[in-house]
Design an enzyme around this catalytic site. Structure first.
Site, PDB file in Angstrom:
ATOM      1  N   HIS A  44       0.856  -1.180   0.000  1.00  0.00           N
ATOM      2  CA  HIS A  44       0.000   0.000   0.000  1.00  0.00           C
ATOM      3  C   HIS A  44       0.897   1.237   0.000  1.00  0.00           C
ATOM      4  CE1 HIS A  44      -2.957   2.857   1.661  1.00  0.00           C
ATOM      5  NE2 HIS A  44      -3.893   1.982   1.364  1.00  0.00           N
ATOM      6  N   ASP A  47       3.311  -3.531   8.242  1.00  0.00           N
ATOM      7  CA  ASP A  47       2.018  -2.854   8.139  1.00  0.00           C
ATOM      8  C   ASP A  47       0.938  -3.925   8.241  1.00  0.00           C
ATOM      9  OD1 ASP A  47      -0.380  -1.859   7.226  1.00  0.00           O
ATOM     10  OD2 ASP A  47       0.424  -0.977   5.381  1.00  0.00           O
ATOM     11  N   GLN A  75      -4.294  -4.825   7.237  1.00  0.00           N
ATOM     12  CA  GLN A  75      -5.221  -5.814   6.681  1.00  0.00           C
ATOM     13  C   GLN A  75      -5.091  -7.172   7.365  1.00  0.00           C
ATOM     14  OE1 GLN A  75      -7.547  -5.046   4.613  1.00  0.00           O
ATOM     15  NE2 GLN A  75      -6.869  -3.090   3.798  1.00  0.00           N
ATOM     16  N   LYS A  85     -10.456  -0.461  10.853  1.00  0.00           N
ATOM     17  CA  LYS A  85     -10.573  -1.666  10.019  1.00  0.00           C
ATOM     18  C   LYS A  85     -10.872  -2.909  10.849  1.00  0.00           C
ATOM     19  CE  LYS A  85      -7.285  -0.108   6.464  1.00  0.00           C
ATOM     20  NZ  LYS A  85      -8.091   0.426   5.357  1.00  0.00           N
ATOM     21  N   CYS A 132      -4.847   2.205  -3.745  1.00  0.00           N
ATOM     22  CA  CYS A 132      -3.622   2.787  -3.179  1.00  0.00           C
ATOM     23  C   CYS A 132      -2.424   1.879  -3.368  1.00  0.00           C
ATOM     24  CB  CYS A 132      -3.785   3.124  -1.696  1.00  0.00           C
ATOM     25  SG  CYS A 132      -5.123   4.239  -1.352  1.00  0.00           S
TER      26      CYS A 132
END
Lengths: 144, 407
Positions: free
Chosen positions: B120, B197, B200, B223, B362
């Site tokens: 991303h 990261d 997700q 999220k 993104c």
């Protein structure tokens, strides 16, 4: 709202019309207009000859609205002076932003007037104005 | 599969969209909030609101307690200690904080940093920016044609010059669960600082930062059923100690005189100004909710929903799926419909109440790398049902017909 209020027969016809969706070998102005969020990526090519837009095309990919809008724009600006083309682009963007709503005033946009409905759909406004915005950028030198 | 009753905990899922029952399949972008999260935030404002950490009265103490308890809940959830949990606005802010507060000072000309082409922009760009500023070279881990990270050149890409690795845990475009353990192991061999990261990943599977042995791990509250506006940066204690704050101001200083500023210890030195206490409380409530359902059950549910969707989509014509290998799949389904731009697909589905995302998500470099056009993305979560999938598949079959009058 119905799907066919957006994807009207005319817009579908214009979006699949490939006449102007091509390379332009001797272009003297090219400008990439790009919408990163939805993935419309259109490069506009122009050939100005003796003060008139002699030829124009676009390459790249985009949604039905952006493709139809590009085709209608090119049909409209062929044979016009760059200054006239910029004025038409500004008028189109004024229509989409709902700043210009007078039908008589908009009449000179010809087929592109059928994109007026898009002004009610914030999610699609960028698709409609992408190539017109690109046009004003490509012809920046003629703006004043 | 989890009980469809879960849906009843989420008031917004009873809403209509464009005159149709809402089918929310944009969970990769943000998730909906259960009543317990909204209730916890309201309760905080009804009974405990004051400016925390300024402890001279009852409510201020109560507010501090709420905020720090929320931090402890986050720490327990990811297997860290509370002083290693920094509250930020979101994953992007967490990553930027590390890039500018620490990495920038560590890099010099000729150093190398690594990210993946699948990442991303939020993960890739902060690293790219500081690398450019310091004259360091950026290398990418590539992606294979079947949407898995390409580890064939792992030892060349991550080498003795590699100082820093920023990597996504799960791709937000095609949903690949990256083999981060192998990459972390390689990173450890060369002594690189490693940031993951997890925006997700954390919402969908159990993550233990100690077990992973990462230096930094970032994710967003919104999220994972929590409110917008709160994110998390986990960092190893000794690295947080070295890292500089980006913002100066109230509540991050121990002592200030006319000349000198004495910063508080981490995590407080990174949290200048009045913090978002209600958002932290909401995030903690979301974590409690997720844990009650069970992270393993959620992961299993999503797998079953994805498998169900794939079985239903098998016979749909003119559909392209961008699927990673089975063992690397998560809850994200990237797809495109022949001759229909994804923005049109998403718009037509939206007219039927179905929310999906379209575009580059993104991650433009990934699309260029694999030479794939912008795509549509359906992303599932614990409240999605077989019925949601049925609606989605049914309307997806209609997309070409609605546009062209025939299929």
């Amino acid at each position: 709202m119905d799907i066919h209020d957006i994807y009207t027969a005319l817009i579908m016809e214009k979006s699949s019309d490939q006449t102007h969706h091509r390379e332009l070998d001797n272009a003297d102005h090219s400008h990439r207009a790009f919408n990163a969020s939805c993935g419309d990526d259109i490069t506009l090519h122009l050939k100005v000859d003796q003060g008139l837009i002699a030829d124009a095309s676009f390459t790249g990919i985009g949604c039905a609205i952006s493709q139809a809008s590009s085709t209608m724009m090119i049909e409209l600006i062929l044979g016009k002076t760059p200054k006239e083309a910029i004025a038409l682009a500004n008028k189109f963007m004024g229509m989409i932003k709902k700043e210009i709503q007078d039908e008589e005033e908009l009449a000179e946009l010809e087929d592109a007037i059928y994109l007026q409905n898009i002004s009610n759909m914030p999610a699609r406004v960028k698709c409609a104005v992408l190539s017109w915005h690109g046009l004003t950028q490509a012809l920046e030198d003629y703006a004043n | 599969m989890l009980t469809p009753k879960i849906k009843e905990d989420f008031p917004i899922l009873k809403e209509e969209a464009n005159g149709h029952p809402l089918v929310y399949l944009d969970n990769g972008a943000t998730t909906q909030k259960p009543e317990v999260v909204l209730g916890a935030m309201t309760d905080y404002y009804l009974k405990a609101n004051a400016n925390p950490h300024r402890g001279s009265h009852y409510l201020s103490n109560l507010s501090t307690e709420h905020y720090e308890n929320a931090r402890q809940t986050v720490a327990d959830f990811i297997g860290s200690s509370s002083e290693e949990v920094v509250f930020t606005r979101n994953t992007s802010e967490s990553i930027n904080l590390v890039a500018h507060g620490l990495i920038k000072d560590l890099l010099s000309e000729g150093d190398e940093v690594v990210t993946s082409i699948a990442d991303h922009h939020s993960c890739m760009l902060p690293l790219r920016q500081v690398a450019q500023e310091k004259g360091a070279k950026l290398h990418y881990l590539a992606m294979t044609k079947d949407y898995d990270l390409d580890l064939s050149s792992l030892h060349e890409v991550i080498n003795a010059h590699t100082k820093v690795i920023f990597l996504g845990h799960v791709s937000n475009v095609v949903g690949t669960l990256h083999p981060i353990e192998k990459i972390i192991q390689r990173g450890r061999e060369v002594g690189a600082i490693i940031l993951i990261d997890g925006a997700q990943a954390v919402p969908h599977k159990k993550v233990d930062v100690r077990q992973l042995d990462v230096d930094f791990y970032c994710f967003s509250g919104h999220k994972m059923l929590g409110p917008l506006g709160i994110g998390v940066l986990y960092g190893k204690k000794e690295l947080l100690k070295k890292m500089k704050p980006l913002y100066y101001g109230g509540s991050m200083v121990e002592f200030v005189d006319a000349k000198e500023t004495y910063l508080k210890e981490s995590p407080h030195k990174f949290e200048a100004g009045t913090p978002p206490v209600a958002e932290a409380v909401g995030l903690a409530a979301a974590i409690n909710y997720l844990q009650e359902v069970g992270m393993d059950q959620i992961a299993l549910h999503e797998k079953e929903i994805l498998d169900y969707a794939l079985s239903k989509l098998k016979d749909v014509e003119d559909l392209t799926l961008y699927l990673p290998p089975e063992e690397s799949r998560t809850s994200i389904l990237a797809f495109s419909v022949k001759d229909v731009h994804p923005h049109d697909v998403a718009f037509i589905l939206d007219m039927k109440g179905i929310a999906v995302r379209s575009g580059f998500h993104c991650a433009q470099p990934l699309h260029q790398h694999l030479d794939i056009p912008p795509t549509c993305r359906a992303s599932f979560y614990l409240y999605n049902t077989k019925e949601d999938v049925d609606h989605f598949v049914q309307e997806l079959k209609e997309v070409r017909r609605s546009l062209y009058g025939h299929s």
